[in-house]
Design a protein around this motif. Structure first.
Motif, short mmCIF file in Angstrom:
data_model
loop_
_atom_site.label_atom_id
_atom_site.label_comp_id
_atom_site.label_asym_id
_atom_site.label_seq_id
_atom_site.Cartn_x
_atom_site.Cartn_y
_atom_site.Cartn_z
N PHE A 252 0.81 -1.22 0.00
CA PHE A 252 0.00 0.00 0.00
C PHE A 252 0.85 1.29 0.00
CE2 PHE A 252 -2.27 3.12 2.85
CZ PHE A 252 -3.13 3.60 1.88
N PRO A 253 1.80 1.48 0.94
CA PRO A 253 2.62 2.71 0.88
C PRO A 253 3.53 2.75 -0.34
CG PRO A 253 3.43 1.20 2.59
CD PRO A 253 2.12 0.65 2.13
N LEU A 254 3.94 1.58 -0.83
CA LEU A 254 4.79 1.54 -2.03
C LEU A 254 4.02 2.03 -3.26
CD1 LEU A 254 6.66 -1.87 -1.50
CD2 LEU A 254 7.47 0.44 -0.97
N VAL A 255 2.72 1.66 -3.32
CA VAL A 255 1.88 2.12 -4.43
C VAL A 255 1.76 3.63 -4.38
CG1 VAL A 255 -0.48 2.11 -5.34
CG2 VAL A 255 0.58 -0.04 -4.65
N ILE A 256 1.56 4.18 -3.17
CA ILE A 256 1.43 5.64 -3.02
C ILE A 256 2.73 6.34 -3.45
CG2 ILE A 256 1.14 7.51 -1.34
CD1 ILE A 256 -0.66 5.59 0.27
N LEU A 257 3.87 5.83 -3.00
CA LEU A 257 5.17 6.45 -3.32
C LEU A 257 5.50 6.32 -4.81
CD1 LEU A 257 7.25 5.26 -0.23
CD2 LEU A 257 6.38 7.57 -0.67
N SER A 258 5.19 5.13 -5.37
CA SER A 258 5.51 4.93 -6.79
C SER A 258 4.61 5.75 -7.69
CB SER A 258 5.40 3.45 -7.15
OG SER A 258 4.05 3.00 -7.03
N GLY A 259 3.41 6.11 -7.19
CA GLY A 259 2.48 6.91 -8.00
C GLY A 259 3.09 8.24 -8.40
N ALA A 260 3.68 8.90 -7.42
CA ALA A 260 4.29 10.20 -7.71
C ALA A 260 5.55 10.06 -8.54
CB ALA A 260 4.60 10.91 -6.38
N ALA A 261 6.34 9.02 -8.26
CA ALA A 261 7.63 8.85 -8.94
C ALA A 261 7.47 8.33 -10.36
CB ALA A 261 8.52 7.89 -8.12
N ALA A 262 6.62 7.32 -10.54
CA ALA A 262 6.53 6.64 -11.84
C ALA A 262 5.44 7.21 -12.75
CB ALA A 262 6.29 5.14 -11.62
N PHE A 263 4.35 7.71 -12.12
CA PHE A 263 3.21 8.14 -12.95
C PHE A 263 2.94 9.64 -12.85
CE2 PHE A 263 2.51 3.67 -11.89
CZ PHE A 263 2.21 3.12 -13.13
N GLY A 264 3.69 10.34 -12.01
CA GLY A 264 3.52 11.78 -11.89
C GLY A 264 2.23 12.18 -11.22
N TRP A 265 1.66 11.30 -10.35
CA TRP A 265 0.42 11.63 -9.66
C TRP A 265 0.68 12.67 -8.58
CZ3 TRP A 265 -0.87 5.81 -8.48
CH2 TRP A 265 -1.27 5.18 -9.66
N SER A 266 -0.36 13.44 -8.27
CA SER A 266 -0.29 14.34 -7.12
C SER A 266 -0.42 13.50 -5.85
CB SER A 266 -1.43 15.36 -7.18
OG SER A 266 -2.67 14.70 -7.03
N PHE A 267 -0.13 14.17 -4.69
CA PHE A 267 -0.18 13.43 -3.43
C PHE A 267 -1.59 12.88 -3.17
CE2 PHE A 267 -0.77 13.26 1.21
CZ PHE A 267 0.19 12.29 1.51
N SER A 268 -2.62 13.74 -3.40
CA SER A 268 -4.01 13.29 -3.15
C SER A 268 -4.40 12.17 -4.10
CB SER A 268 -4.97 14.47 -3.31
OG SER A 268 -4.92 14.99 -4.64
N THR A 269 -3.95 12.27 -5.37
CA THR A 269 -4.24 11.20 -6.33
C THR A 269 -3.55 9.91 -5.92
OG1 THR A 269 -4.47 12.79 -8.14
CG2 THR A 269 -4.10 10.50 -8.76
N SER A 270 -2.32 10.02 -5.45
CA SER A 270 -1.57 8.84 -5.01
C SER A 270 -2.27 8.15 -3.85
CB SER A 270 -0.15 9.23 -4.60
OG SER A 270 0.58 9.73 -5.70
N ILE A 271 -2.76 8.97 -2.88
CA ILE A 271 -3.48 8.41 -1.74
C ILE A 271 -4.76 7.70 -2.24
CG2 ILE A 271 -4.82 8.94 0.33
CD1 ILE A 271 -1.93 9.12 0.90
N TYR A 272 -5.48 8.37 -3.14
CA TYR A 272 -6.73 7.81 -3.66
C TYR A 272 -6.47 6.49 -4.38
CZ TYR A 272 -11.23 7.48 -6.05
OH TYR A 272 -12.45 7.04 -6.50
N ARG A 273 -5.42 6.47 -5.24
CA ARG A 273 -5.09 5.25 -5.99
C ARG A 273 -4.63 4.13 -5.03
NH1 ARG A 273 -8.03 4.95 -9.95
NH2 ARG A 273 -8.26 6.99 -10.94
#
Length: 622
Positions: A252-273
């Motif tokens: 779960f936290p790895l998905v949140i961290l990788s969202g911003a790094a790999a997909f350019g998601w915002s913090f709120s989007t990363s949390i949502y995903r």
């Protein structure tokens, strides 16, 4: 029950508040705070039991196992809390409503399988009408009935205890015992069983067992045992669940961290995903893949007179590579029957039948009853009979003397009968000669004949590639003749009772999943040692007690049915596992591409869980 009612009412109140909030939102009402409060209350009211269960069970299991053991409810609770923290109140409420609703449906579906079995409990007899020595009748608790008591069973009533009919004729529905839908006609001396239903005529009976030892009480015991014994696959899934959930929580936290790094998601989007990932990866459908299907299969077979002491034995049945059969009473009827009656050309056959039947009717050796039963239409003649041990039976009718004895008692026999005796012996039959005034004029051949289900059962197993073995104490010639006629691949003869275990162990030593089918006390050790022990229901109590499976009616066709259901069960369980993991994989992949949200994830995820359960419930059908 009271707590369950409160939980249900709370759920529907939460559903009402969610729908009210949704209606206000869709109508354009400018009440954002009020609507969020409605969604928050809906989440708490409809899902508080999910959250409590998620956290409390995690703590309990962690303490018991001494390692972190989370569950599916914890995943959903964390997802809902996370959604609320990022302001997604409506989606948090939707998540909990759908998950809790699906949970109620899952419990109902699983309970349906259990109810199909445990409704037998409602048929457990409570009272009996005891006839006292003075002729008076008293209704008493069935638990007070003792062996030897005389009971009255009224028309349409339930038979309270196992026993024998003393007087009267009855048509009895025994479907609760053996799955047979057609009532059986019974009269004086015939056995009757507790839990079965009498027809239109009343009768009296003698109790032969107490209430805790009846066939029906043993069925109930087996039913209770079966519900607490999961299949191998279900057990493995149960063990894997906390490991799987722990893995998801680590990712779960790895998905949140990788969202911003790999997909350019915002913090709120990363949390949502990350929250959508928690929902998508939850193994609800996987957890429901085996248990409802296993209970449904056990229920189906129980209604048809096959009792499994647990799901693991039903699952193992499909993996059998060898089945050993006891001969007498299992493959055969257990009683000799006349198969051939050959008479010399110059002898009147009908007259000889009357004579032979009348002689045998006055003796008590094992073959006499078979001969008398075979010639049940014969006339009874007044014949003086004498039994000579080691020789045979002699009957005197007028000036003629008749001797019925085994071939070794005769020194001179016509070639016709000698040749026929040898041919019949090769077929595994016992031959006796009938002599008139010291001349052999006829022969009788008798055999413990195979029961009607033996041949199709062996044919089925051979077709399935399962090795068939017959174990018997008979002579090599007799045993091999019967085995050859049935198509059994291997016949082991002249086996002492204690050696049956060795045969089973030898099969298992070859890495073969082995079944043993038997009915006697001497089969019990082999039934215990086999991977799956199958007892014939009309066999001894010892065999039934130690076996893993009981065929309540001595019908080997039910063994074939059980094997087919076992194969179908394993197929359905693996369908469920494959489907559930495919849905999880698809949802996780779509989440990374931003093509799903909490609502879609919950609907797809819980929908797949219900489909898995419904797929398992198909096994409730015949």
């Amino acid at each position: 029950m009271k707590i369950k009612n409160i939980t249900t009412k709370s759920y529907f109140l939460g559903l009402f508040l969610f729908l009210l909030g949704l209606t206000l939102f869709l109508s354009g009402a400018n009440l954002p705070i009020f609507i969020k409060v409605l969604y928050l209350l809906a989440t708490i009211l409809s899902g508080y039991h999910v959250m409590i269960e998620g956290f409390s069970l995690t703590v309990t299991e962690t303490k018991a196992r001494k390692k972190f053991s989370p569950n599916i409810h914890l995943l959903m609770s964390l997802a809902a809390v996370g959604a609320i923290l990022i302001g997604k109140f409506s989606e948090a409420a939707l998540l909990i409503l759908i998950f809790a609703g699906a949970h109620f449906l899952e419990e109902y579906a699983e309970g349906k399988s259990k109810r199909e079995i445990t409704k037998l409990l409602e048929m457990n007899p409570d009272n009996a009408r005891i006839i006292h020595p003075d002729g008076s009748i008293e209704e008493v608790s069935v638990e007070t009935v003792q062996v030897g008591d005389t009971l009255q069973v009224q028309n349409g009533a339930q038979i309270p205890i196992d026993g024998n009919i003393l007087s009267g004729i009855a048509s009895i529905d025994e479907s609760a015992i053996n799955g047979e839908s057609i009532p059986r006609e019974k009269t004086t001396g015939d056995p009757v069983f507790a839990g079965t239903i009498n027809g239109n005529d009343s009768f009296t009976m003698t109790a032969t067992k107490t209430s805790d030892n009846t066939v029906f009480s043993k069925i109930l015991s087996l039913v209770d045992q079966s519900q607490n014994n999961l299949s191998k696959t279900a057990t493995k899934i149960k063990k894997i669940e906390p490991i799987y959930v722990t893995t998801v929580l680590i990712l779960f936290p790895l998905v949140i961290l990788s969202g911003a790094a790999a997909f350019g998601w915002s913090f709120s989007t990363s949390i949502y995903r990350g929250i959508v990932f928690l929902i998508s990866a939850s193994p609800c459908a996987l957890a429901a893949s085996a248990v409802p299907a296993t209970l449904s299969a056990i229920s189906n077979l129980a209604k048809n007179g096959v009792l499994f002491k647990g799901g693991s034995f039903l699952s193992n049945l499909a993996d059998l590579k060898a089945v050993a059969f006891d001969k007498t009473g299992t493959l055969t009827k257990g009683k000799p029957e006349v198969t051939d009656f050959i008479v010399a050309d110059d002898i009147n056959k009908d007259d000889l039948i009357d004579i032979v039947s009348s002689i045998e009717d006055q003796t008590n050796h094992p073959l006499a009853a078979a001969i008398v039963n075979h010639f049940d239409q014969a006339k009874k003649l007044d014949i003086k009979v004498e039994t000579k041990i080691g020789t045979g039976v002699i009957g005197q009718l007028g000036d003629d003397e008749y001797l019925i004895a085994k071939p070794k008692a005769f020194s001179s026999v016509d070639d016709q009968f000698t040749l026929q005796q040898k041919e019949l012996a090769k077929e595994g039959k016992t031959v006796v000669f009938v002599a008139k005034n010291q001349r052999v004029v006829a022969l009788l051949a008798l055999m413990d004949t195979p029961n009607s289900a033996a041949q199709p059962t062996i044919d089925y197993l051979n077709h399935e590639g399962i090795d068939t073995v017959m174990i018997t104490g008979d002579s090599k010639q007799t045993g091999e003749a019967i085995g050859h006629n049935l198509g059994i691949k291997k016949v082991i003869t002249e086996v002492l009772p204690e050696d049956k275990v060795k045969v089973v162990n030898d099969l298992e030593s070859k890495s073969l999943m082995t079944g043993m089918v038997g009915d006697g006390v001497n089969d019990a050790p082999a039934l215990v040692n086999a991977d799956v022990g199958i007892a014939m229901g009309e066999g001894t109590d010892v065999a039934i007690d130690v076996a893993d499976v009981v065929l309540m009616k001595n019908d080997l066709n039910k063994f074939v049915t059980s094997h087919r259901v076992s194969k179908r069960l394993n197929k359905i369980v693996w369908q469920n596992i494959t489907f559930s993991m495919a849905v999880v994989t698809l949802l996780v992949v779509l989440n990374f591409f931003g093509l799903t949200d909490i609502g879609i994830g919950v609907v797809a995820h819980e929908g797949s869980t219900l489909l898995v359960i419904l797929n398992g419930l198909r096994l409730l059908r015949g």
